[in-house]
Design a protein around this motif. Structure first.
Motif, mmCIF file in Angstrom:
data_model
loop_
_atom_site.group_PDB
_atom_site.id
_atom_site.type_symbol
_atom_site.label_atom_id
_atom_site.label_comp_id
_atom_site.label_asym_id
_atom_site.label_seq_id
_atom_site.Cartn_x
_atom_site.Cartn_y
_atom_site.Cartn_z
ATOM 1 N N ILE A 72 -21.672 -5.832 -14.588
ATOM 2 C CA ILE A 72 -20.810 -7.017 -14.559
ATOM 3 C C ILE A 72 -21.502 -8.184 -15.250
ATOM 4 O O ILE A 72 -20.885 -8.927 -16.026
ATOM 5 C CB ILE A 72 -20.449 -7.369 -13.099
ATOM 6 N N ARG A 73 -22.785 -8.342 -14.987
ATOM 7 C CA ARG A 73 -23.541 -9.421 -15.632
ATOM 8 C C ARG A 73 -23.544 -9.245 -17.148
ATOM 9 O O ARG A 73 -23.370 -10.210 -17.903
ATOM 10 C CB ARG A 73 -24.978 -9.431 -15.100
ATOM 11 N N GLY B 142 -25.016 -14.675 -17.861
ATOM 12 C CA GLY B 142 -24.224 -13.579 -17.334
ATOM 13 C C GLY B 142 -23.915 -13.664 -15.855
ATOM 14 O O GLY B 142 -23.182 -12.828 -15.333
ATOM 15 N N SER B 143 -24.450 -14.668 -15.156
ATOM 16 C CA SER B 143 -24.169 -14.797 -13.726
ATOM 17 C C SER B 143 -22.784 -15.390 -13.520
ATOM 18 O O SER B 143 -22.120 -15.819 -14.466
ATOM 19 C CB SER B 143 -25.223 -15.676 -13.047
ATOM 20 N N ALA B 144 -22.352 -15.443 -12.274
ATOM 21 C CA ALA B 144 -21.009 -15.913 -11.945
ATOM 22 C C ALA B 144 -20.942 -17.420 -11.762
ATOM 23 O O ALA B 144 -20.168 -17.917 -10.942
ATOM 24 C CB ALA B 144 -20.511 -15.205 -10.686
ATOM 25 N N GLY B 145 -21.722 -18.165 -12.513
ATOM 26 C CA GLY B 145 -21.655 -19.624 -12.452
ATOM 27 C C GLY B 145 -21.883 -20.147 -11.050
ATOM 28 O O GLY B 145 -22.864 -19.784 -10.395
ATOM 29 N N GLY C 188 -14.787 -10.205 -21.119
ATOM 30 C CA GLY C 188 -15.835 -10.011 -20.121
ATOM 31 C C GLY C 188 -15.316 -10.128 -18.706
ATOM 32 O O GLY C 188 -15.705 -9.361 -17.812
ATOM 33 N N SER C 189 -14.426 -11.095 -18.470
ATOM 34 C CA SER C 189 -13.872 -11.265 -17.122
ATOM 35 C C SER C 189 -12.959 -10.110 -16.739
ATOM 36 O O SER C 189 -12.943 -9.678 -15.580
ATOM 37 C CB SER C 189 -13.111 -12.593 -17.044
ATOM 38 N N VAL D 40 -12.364 -5.164 -13.269
ATOM 39 C CA VAL D 40 -12.249 -3.713 -13.065
ATOM 40 C C VAL D 40 -13.445 -3.189 -12.280
ATOM 41 O O VAL D 40 -13.295 -2.401 -11.328
ATOM 42 C CB VAL D 40 -12.134 -2.993 -14.426
ATOM 43 N N LEU D 41 -14.650 -3.629 -12.643
ATOM 44 C CA LEU D 41 -15.858 -3.165 -11.952
ATOM 45 C C LEU D 41 -15.909 -3.661 -10.509
ATOM 46 O O LEU D 41 -16.353 -2.947 -9.606
ATOM 47 C CB LEU D 41 -17.102 -3.634 -12.715
#
Length: 421
Positions: A27-28, A126-129, A195-196, A201-202
């Motif tokens: 995901i990252r 790549g983190s979720a902010g 990317g989102s 999906v993941l």
């Protein structure tokens, strides 16, 4: 099918990564490409639309500030109510909306809204902010303490590698459409959108681990006095973390969000050369993460951070005095390798400052104490650049980061937690 492993010659047996860790790392990676593209190109896009330096800096500051406010809320909330997966699903849905808004509108008000919601240009590796603390706490639950330093470093390296690819994509605008104005930049938001969607999906297939319950009533044989004493010790460590991170955030905010725009003003270069320069900085950040992980195993978390950040500080001071773009870009890339490469081991230290049931709080404080001061930086730097003071942001950043380095070494010199082995 066996789980993927990380082989390290310094360790007798390879690390076997749980499936959940692999999913979070994937995901990252998915997010990081779009983030890297927008670090390299978002400020340039706004400039191509006719925005001035102060407006660009204010927009980036607003995005960082709103992100910090959200971080203060979601990390501790996830500790109390659980369900980290649902928080991350909400984040990805918001990212999809922000990307679509930026793709289909150039109106300033809508772009500001998209930048604030999407965190465009902030470079989250790549983190979720603002939801990143939730992700870090989830990852920590899946890993024993002795493995965190290594795995967090590899996770950071993966994020930087993806951002390097994204920055190269931004550079392609300068190669393929050097005179096309602002229009080609808009399609870079498609990388963020993709990317989102992959992350959604993941996440739908992810399963959260069970968390150990922790209350005073079920603390077993631990006396109430000992529990209060341990919590006070944790709070003292967190207070020190907030203080040093505030200085670090002030320094980061003066340079990072506006470095592409600074290259444009200083050397009159466009995305065709700025994109690869930013990509090189992310690539070296990935290599620096691997180096930091090795240094942490040999010399401890704190020494690895101090040595690498000191080298980064010297390189930071060299950037504004470089007479040529290639030299300044080289110094910036090397500095990124030293500074950003320590992100994984610093996260590992934070994971060891508290016990499991307070890890969301610790991760939130880690992010907020950097992001709120960091939000001030682009506004101040934007005003300085608008006034033609191209060296001042680097000098101020060096002062703040020098103070950070001294206090970090002093406060945590005896702390051996967080995953060193």
């Amino acid at each position: 099918m066996p789980n993927p492993t990380i082989h390290d010659p310094a360790i007798e047996a390879p690390i076997v990564l749980p499936a959940g860790v692999i999913r979070l790392m994937a995901i990252r990676a998915a997010r990081s490409v779009g983030q890297g593209a927008l670090v390299a190109a978002f400020a340039l896009y706004l400039h191509a639309l006719g925005w001035h330096a102060a407006g660009i800096g204010a927009t980036l500051s607003a995005a960082l500030l709103i992100g910090a406010v959200l971080t203060m809320a979601v990390g501790p909330l996830s500790d109390r109510i659980g369900g980290r997966r649902r928080f991350l699903l909400v984040y990805e849905v918001l990212q999809v909306g922000a990307a679509l808004l930026a793709i289909f509108s150039t109106h300033p008000a809508w772009l500001v809204l998209a930048a604030v919601v999407g965190g465009f240009g902030r470079g989250a590796n790549g983190s979720a902010g603002p939801f990143g603390p939730i992700e870090q706490a989830w990852l920590a639950l899946l890993l024993p303490a002795a493995q965190r330093g290594r795995v967090y470093s590899w996770n950071t390296a993966l994020g930087f590698s993806g951002m390097a690819l994204g920055a190269l994509a931004a550079g392609a605008i300068g190669w393929l459409a050097p005179h096309a104005g602002a229009a080609p930049y808009r399609w870079l938001f498609g990388l963020s959108l993709l990317g989102s969607l992959v992350s959604l999906v993941l996440l739908f297939g992810a399963r959260e681990p069970e968390r150990a319950q922790h209350t005073a009533a079920i603390a077993g044989s631990r006396a109430e006095h000992a529990e209060r004493s341990e919590q006070r010790a944790e709070n003292q460590r967190l207070l020190k973390l907030v203080l040093v991170n505030s200085l670090n955030g002030l320094g980061i905010g003066m340079i990072g969000p506006l470095i592409a725009y600074w290259f444009l003003l200083k050397f009159a270069h466009g995305p065709g050369s700025i994109g690869p320069a930013i990509a090189a900085s992310f690539a070296l950040g990935a290599l620096g993460s691997v180096l930091a992980g090795k240094l942490a195993r040999q010399h401890g978390l704190i020494r690895s951070v101090v040595w690498m950040r000191l080298a980064g500080l010297l390189l930071l001071l060299a950037i504004p005095f470089s007479p040529w773009f290639i030299l300044a870009a080289g110094f910036y890339a090397l500095r990124a390798g030293m500074n950003q490469g320590t992100a994984g081991v610093r996260q590992a230290l934070v994971a060891g400052l508290t016990r499991d049931h307070r890890r969301g709080l610790a991760s939130s404080l880690q992010n907020v104490s950097i992001q709120i001061p960091r939000a001030i930086g682009p506004l101040v730097a934007g005003l300085l650049l608008h006034a033609g003071m191209l060296t001042a942001p680097f000098v101020l950043a060096a002062i703040f980061q020098g103070a950070y380095l001294i206090l970090y070494a002093h406060f945590f010199r005896d702390f051996a937690g967080g995953g060193a082995d």
